[in-house]
Design an enzyme around this catalytic site. Sequence first.
Site, PDB file in Angstrom:
ATOM      1  N   ASP A 173      -1.548   0.088   2.802  1.00  0.00           N
ATOM      2  CA  ASP A 173      -2.978   0.599   2.309  1.00  0.00           C
ATOM      3  C   ASP A 173      -3.375   1.902   3.319  1.00  0.00           C
ATOM      4  O   ASP A 173      -4.053   2.640   2.770  1.00  0.00           O
ATOM      5  CB  ASP A 173      -3.967  -0.109   2.625  1.00  0.00           C
ATOM      6  CG  ASP A 173      -3.745  -1.645   1.871  1.00  0.00           C
ATOM      7  OD1 ASP A 173      -4.205  -1.626   0.669  1.00  0.00           O
ATOM      8  OD2 ASP A 173      -2.802  -2.286   1.969  1.00  0.00           O
ATOM      9  N   ARG A 196       3.537  -5.858  -9.659  1.00  0.00           N
ATOM     10  CA  ARG A 196       3.221  -6.784  -8.543  1.00  0.00           C
ATOM     11  C   ARG A 196       3.265  -8.147  -9.135  1.00  0.00           C
ATOM     12  O   ARG A 196       2.251  -8.679  -9.679  1.00  0.00           O
ATOM     13  CB  ARG A 196       1.667  -6.503  -8.195  1.00  0.00           C
ATOM     14  CG  ARG A 196       1.576  -5.028  -7.555  1.00  0.00           C
ATOM     15  CD  ARG A 196       0.152  -4.792  -7.245  1.00  0.00           C
ATOM     16  NE  ARG A 196      -0.241  -5.189  -5.906  1.00  0.00           N
ATOM     17  CZ  ARG A 196      -1.434  -4.858  -5.666  1.00  0.00           C
ATOM     18  NH1 ARG A 196      -2.190  -4.125  -6.311  1.00  0.00           N
ATOM     19  NH2 ARG A 196      -1.843  -5.417  -4.506  1.00  0.00           N
TER      20      ARG A 196
HETATM   21  C1  UD1 Z   1      -2.541  -7.459  -0.034  1.00  0.00           C
HETATM   22  C2  UD1 Z   1      -3.785  -6.783  -0.321  1.00  0.00           C
HETATM   23  C3  UD1 Z   1      -3.451  -5.265  -0.414  1.00  0.00           C
HETATM   24  C4  UD1 Z   1      -2.064  -4.893   0.272  1.00  0.00           C
HETATM   25  C5  UD1 Z   1      -0.930  -6.059   0.137  1.00  0.00           C
HETATM   26  C6  UD1 Z   1      -0.080  -5.585   1.489  1.00  0.00           C
HETATM   27  C7  UD1 Z   1      -5.498  -8.103  -0.826  1.00  0.00           C
HETATM   28  C8  UD1 Z   1      -6.624  -8.385  -1.772  1.00  0.00           C
HETATM   29  N1  UD1 Z   1      -4.579  -6.883  -1.251  1.00  0.00           N
HETATM   30  O1  UD1 Z   1      -2.101  -7.602  -1.714  1.00  0.00           O
HETATM   31  O2  UD1 Z   1      -4.575  -4.360  -0.239  1.00  0.00           O
HETATM   32  O3  UD1 Z   1      -1.625  -3.688   0.116  1.00  0.00           O
HETATM   33  O4  UD1 Z   1      -1.449  -7.071   0.245  1.00  0.00           O
HETATM   34  O5  UD1 Z   1      -0.282  -5.648   2.587  1.00  0.00           O
HETATM   35  O6  UD1 Z   1      -5.301  -8.646   0.023  1.00  0.00           O
HETATM   36  N2  UD1 Z   1       5.293  -9.969  -4.296  1.00  0.00           N
HETATM   37  C9  UD1 Z   1       6.340 -10.624  -5.095  1.00  0.00           C
HETATM   38  N3  UD1 Z   1       5.905 -11.718  -5.755  1.00  0.00           N
HETATM   39  C10 UD1 Z   1       4.814 -12.513  -5.339  1.00  0.00           C
HETATM   40  C11 UD1 Z   1       4.028 -11.786  -4.580  1.00  0.00           C
HETATM   41  C12 UD1 Z   1       4.052 -10.705  -4.100  1.00  0.00           C
HETATM   42  O7  UD1 Z   1       7.516 -10.156  -5.230  1.00  0.00           O
HETATM   43  O8  UD1 Z   1       4.720 -13.604  -6.005  1.00  0.00           O
HETATM   44  C13 UD1 Z   1       5.524  -8.620  -3.396  1.00  0.00           C
HETATM   45  C14 UD1 Z   1       4.793  -7.810  -4.161  1.00  0.00           C
HETATM   46  O9  UD1 Z   1       5.305  -7.101  -5.389  1.00  0.00           O
HETATM   47  C15 UD1 Z   1       5.029  -6.679  -3.090  1.00  0.00           C
HETATM   48  C16 UD1 Z   1       4.922  -7.364  -1.529  1.00  0.00           C
HETATM   49  O10 UD1 Z   1       5.299  -8.747  -2.251  1.00  0.00           O
HETATM   50  O11 UD1 Z   1       6.173  -5.782  -3.005  1.00  0.00           O
HETATM   51  C17 UD1 Z   1       3.848  -7.599  -1.018  1.00  0.00           C
HETATM   52  O12 UD1 Z   1       2.793  -7.957  -1.877  1.00  0.00           O
HETATM   53  P1  UD1 Z   1       1.324  -9.247  -1.403  1.00  0.00           P
HETATM   54  O13 UD1 Z   1       1.796  -9.110   0.329  1.00  0.00           O
HETATM   55  O14 UD1 Z   1       1.495 -10.413  -2.221  1.00  0.00           O
HETATM   56  O15 UD1 Z   1       0.322  -8.251  -1.660  1.00  0.00           O
HETATM   57  P2  UD1 Z   1      -1.097  -8.749  -2.178  1.00  0.00           P
HETATM   58  O16 UD1 Z   1      -1.607  -9.941  -1.392  1.00  0.00           O
HETATM   59  O17 UD1 Z   1      -0.997  -8.727  -3.631  1.00  0.00           O
END
Ligand code: UD1
Length: 407
Positions: free
Chosen positions: A308, A123
């Site tokens: 989720d 992540r």
């Molecule tokens: C949030 C939720 C989590 C949910 C997820 C997707 C919270 C506290 N958690 O997590 O429960 O499962 O959204 O709906 O709100 N990514 C990148 N680079 C980044 C950031 C993200 O590559 O800088 C990728 C991640 O690896 C993943 C995807 O983007 O594959 C989605 O991540 P993201 O939407 O950021 O999830 P979270 O905010 O961590």
Amino acid sequence: MEKLIIQGGNRLEGRVRVSSAKNAVLPIIAGTLLASTPSKLLEIPNLEDVGTICQVIESLGVKITRNNADGEIVFDASTLTATEAPYELVRKMRASFLVMGPLLARKGEAKISMPGGCAIGARPIDLHLKAFEALGAKVSYSDNGTYTIEADRLVGNKIYLDFASVGATINILLAAVKAEGKTTIENSAKEPEIIDVVNLLTKMGAKIRGAGTDTITIEGVETLCGCDHEIIPDRIEAGTFLVMAAAAGEKVIIQNVIPQHLEAVTSKLKEIGVKMDIVGDSIIVHGGLDNLKPIDIRTQVYPGFATDLQQPLTALLTQCQGASQVVETIYPERFGHSYQLNSMGAKIDQEEAMCYINGPTPLHGARVYATDLRCGAALIVAALMADGVTEIGNVYHIDRGYENIYH
Ligand code: UD1
């Protein structure tokens, strides 16, 4: 609690009230760092992750006053002093990263180690960091694993997100509200929790347009003031209760939901053959496992099917008449539950970023482990349907995100 012991085969009946949304509460608590006067948040759920984010911001100098009876918490960030989130807290919960944006906006500096959280694959936080750089910050990484983000001043910019990341969209919002000039986030995430964060920020005095669409514009302001805010219901907890009620319910009434937020999961449950009535802000589920149809699911960003919820729903798919398919497009490694469910009698074939569930297979009690939060929810669903006693270990994962699931 160390382990959860569930005797399967009992029918669920009655009412359950959905708590405020964890994924809105966490960024909203981080957002209170932006105000120079206190903010009062209402109906805060009693979750491990909420406790962790409170500890993070207390360690930064914020004064917290709790009224436990009403679930109200007052956050006074006028005393914000520190800019580094302690590693021992950050490693427990990835969402600790959400303090970066507000710290940068208020103090011109944020320091944080690589985050922890659920074991659901890599992540990265590159999108957060690139966005801070676009706003004029300098990002450095030290040998001990700490990111330092510094900016004498933040200046609004146009930011395109390669992926509509929930966390990155929120962190940009939490920094850009106090930047000079206008920031545009293109391909922003559209999740309801983002709209809730924007509602809080608007009450504080921020100028934001477009929340809930894929382009958000923010006109920076100098000062934000505290406010009162009530958080939206948790659509993931509600979705989990829907699946539990479908799996083991006689007649279960799930209260305090926003049905529109649940359309992806309710339409899939209807396709399976689950009978539900939506009445105002409640959903009545008439459970039963007879003649459930297999389905295909593809997780997607909102309003698509939430990643989720694929784990709890997978447990129910073990009872459908035929092969179902789950494709995970957000977290390709989010399949810790498959092995655990198979040890209870399920037939799940795992491939890269997808699995096939061959049903129906009788489930039996077993000793299993929650590998992550939503795996824990999936195991509870399976245990309710199983013959005999199931012992679920690593309950702390479940406590991170469900206030009342087993009380
Ligand atoms: C949030 C939720 C989590 C949910 C997820 C997707 C919270 C506290 N958690 O997590 O429960 O499962 O959204 O709906 O709100 N990514 C990148 N680079 C980044 C950031 C993200 O590559 O800088 C990728 C991640 O690896 C993943 C995807 O983007 O594959 C989605 O991540 P993201 O939407 O950021 O999830 P979270 O905010 O961590």
